[in-house]
Design a protein around this motif. Structure first.
Motif, PDB file in Angstrom:
ATOM      1  N   LEU A 133       8.940  -2.756   9.040  1.00 57.65           N
ATOM      2  CA  LEU A 133      10.175  -1.646   8.655  1.00 57.65           C
ATOM      3  C   LEU A 133      11.055  -2.353   7.732  1.00 57.65           C
ATOM      4  O   LEU A 133      11.343  -1.616   6.730  1.00 57.65           O
ATOM      5  N   THR A 134      11.282  -3.590   8.002  1.00 53.52           N
ATOM      6  CA  THR A 134      12.079  -4.390   6.815  1.00 53.52           C
ATOM      7  C   THR A 134      11.752  -4.349   5.325  1.00 53.52           C
ATOM      8  O   THR A 134      12.198  -4.018   4.643  1.00 53.52           O
ATOM      9  N   ILE A 135      10.075  -4.812   5.590  1.00 48.59           N
ATOM     10  CA  ILE A 135       9.568  -4.814   4.365  1.00 48.59           C
ATOM     11  C   ILE A 135       9.434  -3.511   3.619  1.00 48.59           C
ATOM     12  O   ILE A 135       9.577  -3.575   2.579  1.00 48.59           O
ATOM     13  N   LYS A 136       9.101  -2.562   4.305  1.00 51.25           N
ATOM     14  CA  LYS A 136       8.809  -1.220   3.794  1.00 51.25           C
ATOM     15  C   LYS A 136      10.286  -0.814   3.175  1.00 51.25           C
ATOM     16  O   LYS A 136      10.161  -0.085   2.063  1.00 51.25           O
ATOM     17  N   GLY A 137      11.210  -0.871   3.674  1.00 50.30           N
ATOM     18  CA  GLY A 137      12.489  -0.801   3.086  1.00 50.30           C
ATOM     19  C   GLY A 137      12.793  -1.238   2.040  1.00 50.30           C
ATOM     20  O   GLY A 137      13.337  -0.714   0.768  1.00 50.30           O
ATOM     21  N   GLY A 138      12.581  -2.555   1.991  1.00 49.37           N
ATOM     22  CA  GLY A 138      12.581  -3.470   0.730  1.00 49.37           C
ATOM     23  C   GLY A 138      11.833  -2.733  -0.502  1.00 49.37           C
ATOM     24  O   GLY A 138      12.328  -2.730  -1.656  1.00 49.37           O
ATOM     25  N   LEU A 139      10.451  -2.442  -0.196  1.00 45.67           N
ATOM     26  CA  LEU A 139       9.766  -1.807  -1.127  1.00 45.67           C
ATOM     27  C   LEU A 139      10.050  -0.570  -1.488  1.00 45.67           C
ATOM     28  O   LEU A 139       9.986  -0.441  -2.831  1.00 45.67           O
ATOM     29  N   HIS A 140      10.457   0.242  -0.872  1.00 38.38           N
ATOM     30  CA  HIS A 140      11.218   1.695  -1.314  1.00 38.38           C
ATOM     31  C   HIS A 140      12.560   1.523  -2.183  1.00 38.38           C
ATOM     32  O   HIS A 140      12.592   2.108  -3.121  1.00 38.38           O
TER      33      HIS A 140
ATOM     34  N   GLN B  85       3.541   2.826   5.278  1.00 40.81           N
ATOM     35  CA  GLN B  85       3.778   2.209   6.564  1.00 40.81           C
ATOM     36  C   GLN B  85       3.579   0.714   6.159  1.00 40.81           C
ATOM     37  O   GLN B  85       2.550   0.461   5.266  1.00 40.81           O
ATOM     38  N   VAL B  86       4.108  -0.063   6.800  1.00 44.25           N
ATOM     39  CA  VAL B  86       3.820  -1.646   6.617  1.00 44.25           C
ATOM     40  C   VAL B  86       3.814  -2.409   8.078  1.00 44.25           C
ATOM     41  O   VAL B  86       4.834  -2.133   8.782  1.00 44.25           O
ATOM     42  N   ARG B  87       2.815  -2.889   8.301  1.00 44.37           N
ATOM     43  CA  ARG B  87       2.783  -3.870   9.479  1.00 44.37           C
ATOM     44  C   ARG B  87       2.521  -5.125   8.974  1.00 44.37           C
ATOM     45  O   ARG B  87       1.623  -5.579   8.321  1.00 44.37           O
TER      46      ARG B  87
ATOM     47  N   LEU C  83      -5.430   1.623   2.343  1.00 47.74           N
ATOM     48  CA  LEU C  83      -4.687   0.555   3.475  1.00 47.74           C
ATOM     49  C   LEU C  83      -4.896  -0.773   2.530  1.00 47.74           C
ATOM     50  O   LEU C  83      -5.960  -1.007   1.964  1.00 47.74           O
ATOM     51  N   ALA C  84      -3.913  -1.429   2.035  1.00 46.71           N
ATOM     52  CA  ALA C  84      -3.909  -2.729   1.537  1.00 46.71           C
ATOM     53  C   ALA C  84      -3.603  -3.783   2.545  1.00 46.71           C
ATOM     54  O   ALA C  84      -2.853  -3.740   3.319  1.00 46.71           O
ATOM     55  N   LYS C  85      -4.767  -4.806   2.526  1.00 49.79           N
ATOM     56  CA  LYS C  85      -4.651  -6.048   3.526  1.00 49.79           C
ATOM     57  C   LYS C  85      -4.270  -7.348   2.629  1.00 49.79           C
ATOM     58  O   LYS C  85      -4.908  -7.491   1.743  1.00 49.79           O
TER      59      LYS C  85
ATOM     60  N   GLN D 127       0.077   0.714   3.970  1.00 46.70           N
ATOM     61  CA  GLN D 127      -0.551   2.073   3.971  1.00 46.70           C
ATOM     62  C   GLN D 127       0.170   2.667   2.712  1.00 46.70           C
ATOM     63  O   GLN D 127       1.334   3.001   2.518  1.00 46.70           O
ATOM     64  N   ILE D 128      -0.634   3.030   1.491  1.00 44.75           N
ATOM     65  CA  ILE D 128      -0.135   3.709   0.231  1.00 44.75           C
ATOM     66  C   ILE D 128      -0.484   4.995   0.001  1.00 44.75           C
ATOM     67  O   ILE D 128      -1.956   5.246   0.156  1.00 44.75           O
ATOM     68  N   GLU D 129       0.266   6.090  -0.216  1.00 38.64           N
ATOM     69  CA  GLU D 129      -0.122   7.230  -0.721  1.00 38.64           C
ATOM     70  C   GLU D 129      -0.532   7.165  -1.889  1.00 38.64           C
ATOM     71  O   GLU D 129       0.330   6.976  -2.790  1.00 38.64           O
TER      72      GLU D 129
END
Lengths: 88, 88
Positions: free
Chosen positions: A20-27, A36-38, B3-5, B46-48
């Motif tokens: 979630l933190t990585i996703k926030g940073g990317l946004h 989504q980022v896992r 999906l990017a790995k 996951q990227i749109e």
């Protein structure tokens, strides 16, 4: 000699604050298409063994005992044979 | 939806204390056939996007700006298309 590529990820139902933190940073950086980022772990393990099956069994045991937490994580791995350095 | 790995690892010449610690732990547990461990990061993003090339360009930019430290790390990624949930 074998190389095991081990991937350890959180189970899909487990909350992933790091992701979630990585996703926030990317946004924040403008990558708003990210949905989504896992986050997970990746390890490359070199194993001295004569047989691929024995090496794979060994890696499975490592994952269960140390590399992954089976309560919240899942693991998978790939094995590949490394070329032996020939004495020249 | 794609999906990017993403795999981020330390450059081969960079010292990897985390990998050394994992190796030590595995040796303590009896896995003495382990010769080397390199630790890294693994992310599923996951990227749109409508186009795979655009999504891949986007992931490359993310790696360079946030996900990897280009001074000491290398990254690689794979893209796969996710099936779109069909409205039923």
């Amino acid at each position: 000699m074998f190389l095991a590529k081990v991937y350890v990820t959180l189970k899909p139902t487990v909350n992933d604050p790091q992701g979630l933190t990585i996703k926030g940073g990317l946004h924040t950086l403008g990558f708003t298409s990210v949905k989504q980022v896992r986050a997970g772990k990746y390890m490359e393990i070199q194993i001295e063994a004569t047989d691929k099956t024995i090496a794979a069994e060994s890696v499975k045991a490592m994952c269960q005992k140390l590399l992954a937490n089976p309560v919240i994580e899942i693991y998978r791995f790939e094995m590949e044979e490394l070329p032996v350095a020939s004495p020249t």
